[in-house]
Design an enzyme around this catalytic site. Structure first.
Site, PDB file in Angstrom:
ATOM      1  CE1 TYR A  69      -4.582 -13.878  78.414  1.00  0.00           C
ATOM      2  CE2 TYR A  69      -4.462 -12.891  80.603  1.00  0.00           C
ATOM      3  CZ  TYR A  69      -4.541 -14.108  79.535  1.00  0.00           C
ATOM      4  OH  TYR A  69      -4.992 -15.211  80.253  1.00  0.00           O
ATOM      5  CG  ASP A  81      -0.200 -18.790  78.910  1.00  0.00           C
ATOM      6  OD1 ASP A  81      -0.430 -19.237  80.121  1.00  0.00           O
ATOM      7  OD2 ASP A  81      -0.602 -18.433  77.875  1.00  0.00           O
ATOM      8  CE  LYS A  87      13.328 -14.955  70.442  1.00  0.00           C
ATOM      9  NZ  LYS A  87      14.432 -16.128  70.406  1.00  0.00           N
ATOM     10  CG  ASP A 134      15.522 -18.437  73.032  1.00  0.00           C
ATOM     11  OD1 ASP A 134      15.075 -17.369  73.125  1.00  0.00           O
ATOM     12  OD2 ASP A 134      16.629 -18.418  72.630  1.00  0.00           O
TER      13      ASP A 134
END
Ligand code: NAP
Length: 415
Positions: free
Chosen positions: A161, A306, A228, A282
């Site tokens: 964003y 998201d 991540k 993940d």
């Protein structure tokens, strides 16, 4: 009191204030600004108000009530003010702190890009909060949708964003790539586009702080920091580190890390402590499918949140029932997560669930939890009885289709 041009605040309610410790001082008759919304907005807003008012009355016996203050945005504002997002509306939300909105048409061409984004930025609503749970009877693509019950706190102001991009083939991209090599010794293919995603200590900590405080207030078992960090250490990994820091520095009595639960408590968290853990994004996806009941509150950066919000909503039977809120330190705006569905406008046909569950979040935010619970209970019973709006009926064997307003009445009948 703020000066308004074209709206007049109700006189039978009071303002919500903020206490010195940041908590809300909620009067018995709080004034809540409400944006009805475009398209199906009037249908779902009317249904929501009907259910909320009935629940509050039932629980508090008339001692408490919500006093709506209708403010305008979107098409209604364009008509009344010739503006998509009038100052009156922003001022009202600032003055009264907690507001609710239906969906708004995104203006095409000129002026404002998205009213939702504008509101988020003006009011610094840095957390997008999405609770996701299953309602008995809703068809879902997984075997045990009932095991998923999470609240996702997604950072709203940074990461992609705040993404800065340079288009492939432009002098800016070329200059950047050259400088990365000359100044930092970093090799990037010359025909690359460039994207930068900033993650700050300030932005990360305030988001995680809100998630932990929520877990403590609502007696949730854990907060999971999603990232991540194995690949992007100084953004994704840092988010997680700063998250642990907040827990350690600001909530040492109320939280415990997952590592400590295993090392010091044989894998069993001490009573009343919120467990702070982290997962690589993940693995998080996988775990939410395979062992959803091990997760409760999730704190994420923008992009990870998201994907996760929509994936979780899909897992329990779709986005139609997913509520949401954008919350900052000073203001909170509760909203339906779907759009204006213009083809159904005024047909008394669509599912009011998303806005209604957003109103449930709002009641919880006010600490009117009993009224919130009553609504969820009524909704659960109504859906279990297979009396549902068209969107759910078409997927349900033996379902009975009811209108938006009748769905609301059926919920209230269960109180
Ligand atoms: P949409 O309004 O969400 O509608 C897409 C489809 O989703 C509808 O045709 C309907 O599917 C289903 N749907 C949406 N809300 C529903 C409800 N309450 N009950 C049952 N079904 C529902 O998306 P869109 O058509 O892409 O967008 C229309 C306008 O809304 C645009 O101007 C867009 O920019 C705006 N928008 C606003 C917001 C917001 O204010 N937060 C969010 C998204 C979009 P079926 O036809 O298959 O039944």
């Amino acid at each position: 009191m703020a000066q308004y041009q074209k709206i007049t605040p109700p006189t039978n309610g009071e303002k919500i204030h903020k206490n010195a410790d940041g908590s809300l001082a909620v009067p018995d008759n709080p004034i809540i600004p409400r944006i009805i919304g475009d398209g199906i907005g009037p249908d779902i807003s009317a249904a929501t108000a009907h259910v909320v008012e009935a629940a509050v009355k039932k629980v508090f016996g008339g001692k408490k009530q919500i006093v709506w203050f209708d403010v305008h945005a979107g098409e209604a504002a364009k008509e009344k003010y010739d503006e998509w997002l009038p100052d009156d509306t922003v001022e009202a939300i600032k003055e009264y702190r907690v507001a609710i909105k239906g969906p708004l048409t995104t203006p095409i061409g000129g002026g404002i890009r998205s009213i939702n984004v504008a509101l988020r930025q003006i009011l610094d609503l840095f957390a997008c909060v999405r609770p996701v749970r299953w309602f008995n009877g809703v068809p879902a693509p997984v075997k045990r949708p009932d095991l998923l019950d999470v609240v996702i706190f997604r950072e709203n102001t940074e990461d992609i964003y705040k993404g800065i991009e340079f288009k492939q083939g432009t002098p800016e991209a070329a200059k950047f790539i050259k400088q990365l090599k000359s100044d930092f010794g970093k090799e990037v293919r010359e025909d690359s586009g460039i994207g930068i995603k900033p993650i700050s200590v300030f932005g990360s900590k305030r988001l995680v702080r809100m998630a932990i405080q929520y877990a403590i207030d609502k007696k949730k078992p854990s907060v999971t920091l999603v990232h991540k960090g194995n690949i992007m250490k100084f953004t994704e990994g840092a988010f997680s580190e700063w998250g642990y820091q907040v827990a350690r520095d600001e909530f040492p009595e109320q939280t415990i890390t997952e590592a400590d639960v295993w090392e010091k408590h044989n894998g069993k968290a001490p009573e009343g402590k919120v467990v702070i853990k982290d997962r690589i994004c993940d693995a998080m996806f996988q775990q939410l499918l395979l062992r959803p009941d091990e997760y409760s509150v999730l704190a994420t950066m923008n992009l990870n949140g998201d994907y996760l919000s929509d994936a979780c909503a899909a897992q329990v039977g779709g986005l139609g029932l997913a509520p949401g809120a954008n919350i900052g330190d000073d203001y909170a705006l509760f909203e339906a997560t779907h759009g204006t569905a213009p083809k159904y406008a005024g047909k008394d046909m669509v599912n009011p669930g998303s806005l209604l569950l957003s109103a449930v979040m709002m009641l919880e935010h006010l600490n009117w939890d009993d009224a919130a619970r009553l609504i969820v209970d009524g909704m659960e019973k109504t859906i279990s009885a297979k009396t549902v709006t068209y969107d759910l009926e078409r997927q349900m064997e033996g379902g009975r289709k009811v209108s938006t307003s009748d769905f609301a009445k059926l919920i209230v009948d269960k109180f």
